[in-house]
Every structure is written in structure tokens, then in C-alpha cells.
Design an enzyme around this catalytic site. Structure first.
Site, PDB file in Angstrom:
ATOM      1  N   PRO A 180       0.702  -1.187  -0.067  1.00 44.11           N
ATOM      2  CA  PRO A 180      -0.181  -0.037   0.074  1.00 44.11           C
ATOM      3  C   PRO A 180       0.902   1.107  -0.143  1.00 44.11           C
ATOM      4  O   PRO A 180       0.898   2.038   1.098  1.00 44.11           O
ATOM      5  CB  PRO A 180      -0.676  -0.337   1.331  1.00 44.11           C
ATOM      6  CG  PRO A 180      -0.060  -0.963   2.169  1.00 44.11           C
ATOM      7  CD  PRO A 180       0.760  -1.877   1.413  1.00 44.11           C
ATOM      8  N   CYS A 181       1.459   1.669  -1.096  1.00 50.40           N
ATOM      9  CA  CYS A 181       2.279   2.694  -1.303  1.00 50.40           C
ATOM     10  C   CYS A 181       1.245   4.264  -1.134  1.00 50.40           C
ATOM     11  O   CYS A 181       1.917   5.041  -0.759  1.00 50.40           O
ATOM     12  CB  CYS A 181       3.043   2.827  -2.634  1.00 50.40           C
ATOM     13  SG  CYS A 181       1.941   2.481  -3.979  1.00 50.40           S
TER      14      CYS A 181
END
Length: 169
Positions: free
Chosen positions: A137-138
Site C-alpha cells: 500500500p504505497c
């Protein structure tokens, strides 16, 4: 990437846009990115034989988990991910996976957590080189100021993904 195994590609129609993906023959995700801004994944994987995922069941778990995520019912993913990078990139990507759904962290926080407190920019570069968006989850990384910052998929898409998770920036 191993040239001796098959890889499978496909697309997923999400509320945030069309997502391209590549899976190993064992079902691990090696690439997940929005079609309109992820660049040419064919160039990234040019020396690898990639077959269409089609209806062979290779993508069923990925699509099921993405359906649940976009419906707001999935907080983390169980599908395996297979990524390769430098030791620093791997440390950053592992730190991203530890950010709980509904929370955000700064680039500096990530750098500090992996033992490189002065490497904020390098951490940002590693975040930006993530090839498995959403699952790694950047989009949960923001500026230290609390502002949303950039995102390879576009700032409005980042804001949308965060809103699914209950974060409003």
C-alpha cells in the site's frame, strides 16, 4: 523474475480505473498497476513469457480480494506477492505492508522505521518504485506536513483509495 516459469497477465475493472496485473504460475502477484498511468509493463517484463490469465482460475483470488477491497470489506490481502528489489527497496516495501488499513505514515517515518532515518528521499523513491500497488500500500504514505503528496496513479486516485479505507485528506 525467472524465465523458466509461466507468467499470466490480465486486467481488473475497478471503480478507480482499469488495473493490469501479472501473476506467477503459482498465483503470486508480481505486478499490479493502473493501466492509464503505470507505464508499459511489457517493457518492464520484456524478456519473460507472459500468457493471458483468461479463465484458467489463476486470477480468481486476486479479483475476489480486489472486489472485497473496493467494496470496503477487505483491510489486508492474503494473496502472495513476489517482488524483487534492492535490500533497501525490500525493507521499504515490507514497511509499507505493515501500515494498517485506515492509517497513513510519512516518508520520514518509513525511513526511520527501517533504520535509515536520514533517507527520506530514498524511501520516497523506493515507495514510488513499488510495482504491486494497493496490495503493497504505497498510497498510505503521505508528506510529513500531512498533505497527500504524490502517487504514481495520480493524487485523486490516491485520495480515493484512502477514502475507501476511511482516511480523508
Amino acid at each position: 523474475m525467472c524465465k523458466d516459469i509461466n507468467y499470466y497477465s490480465g486486467t481488473y475493472k475497478s471503480p478507480a480505473g482499469i488495473i493490469d496485473f501479472i501473476l506467477t504460475e503459482q498465483g503470486s502477484v508480481v505486478y499490479l498497476g493502473f493501466k492509464d498511468c503505470a507505464g508499459d509493463w511489457n517493457r518492464l517484463f520484456r524478456n519473460i513469457k507472459i500468457l493471458p490469465a483468461g479463465e484458467n482460475g489463476k486470477a480468481d483470488l486476486l479479483k475476489k480480494e480486489l472486489d472485497e477491497y473496493f467494496a470496503g470489506r477487505r483491510k489486508s490481502f492474503s494473496i502472495p506477492v513476489s517482488v524483487a528489489g534492492t535490500d533497501f527497496q525490500m525493507a521499504v516495501w515490507n514497511a509499507l505492508k505493515e501500515i494498517p488499513c485506515g492509517r497513513v505514515e510519512s516518508y520520514g517515518s518509513i525511513a526511520h522505521r527501517i533504520g535509515h532515518p536520514r533517507a527520506c528521499r530514498a524511501a520516497g523513491t523506493a515507495v514510488g518504485s513499488n510495482r504491486v500497488s494497493i496490495i503493497i500500500p504505497c498510497h498510505r504514505v503521505i508528506k510529513a506536513s500531512g498533505k497527500i503528496g504524490s502517487y504514481g496513479g495520480g493524487v485523486e486516485r490516491k485520495r480515493y483509495l484512502l477514502s475507501i479505507e476511511g482516511v480523508n485528506i
